[in-house]
Design a protein around this motif. Structure first.
Motif: not given
Length: 183
Positions: A1-22
């Motif tokens: 589980m992400s530590r983000l869950e510990e500090f923001a288990p409830l939220y009304q706004f969110s944004e997620l971005h991902t990149v693959r790195i070698r």
């Protein structure tokens, strides 16, 4: 589980971005902490617009060009909430706080703050196995408003800044990728 869950288990706004790195996981983690504003495409231009051209004091919106952004953020308004080496970094800040609300000084105080009129933003950088000698680096932002008034105020702000913020986050990930893959 992400530590983000510990500090923001409830939220009304969110944004997620991902990149693959070698690159090695350790190089990615170091790059998160070392990337500068000068390495992030259009960072200075977009934050200048966000500041309405005002110089203002040093902050993540007005960082020195060649100082690590993560360090500037945690020195000027963001609280380091979690640092799991080579896995995840989590920071938080109050984006809306009524007069008299004291900014949290510890991760525990940040978690416990639940007074009316507050909007808390939490952001992470998380490194996960991407398979095939690659890693997935993500950054997620979550915002929790403690009441309807703070939610409405933040919603107006989010509508205006979200496109630029999302662009900056994607460019920040690309800068981390470039730095990590150069190592």
């Amino acid at each position: 589980m992400s530590r983000l869950e510990e500090f923001a288990p409830l939220y009304q706004f969110s944004e997620l971005h991902t990149v693959r790195i070698r690159a090695p996981q350790a190089a990615i983690y170091r790059s998160i902490k070392e990337v500068t504003a000068a390495e992030v495409t259009l960072f200075r231009a977009l934050t200048w617009i966000r500041r309405l051209g005002r110089a203002g004091r040093e902050s993540v919106l007005n960082p020195p060009s060649h100082e690590p952004l993560f360090g500037v953020a945690t020195r000027t308004g963001f609280l380091l909430l979690a640092d799991d080496p080579e896995r995840e970094l989590v920071v938080g800040t109050l984006v809306i706080a009524p007069a008299g609300v004291k900014r949290p000084a510890t991760p525990e105080q940040f978690k416990e703050l639940a007074v009316s009129g507050v909007a808390k933003a939490v952001m992470n950088f998380r490194i996960e196995d991407g398979g095939g000698e690659s890693w997935l680096l993500s950054t997620e932002t979550r915002v929790h408003a403690t009441d309807a008034s703070a939610r409405r105020r933040f919603a107006r702000y989010w509508t205006v800044i979200r496109p630029g913020s999302g662009f900056i986050r994607r460019m920040w990930l690309r800068a981390i990728k470039r730095r990590a893959e150069r190592r």
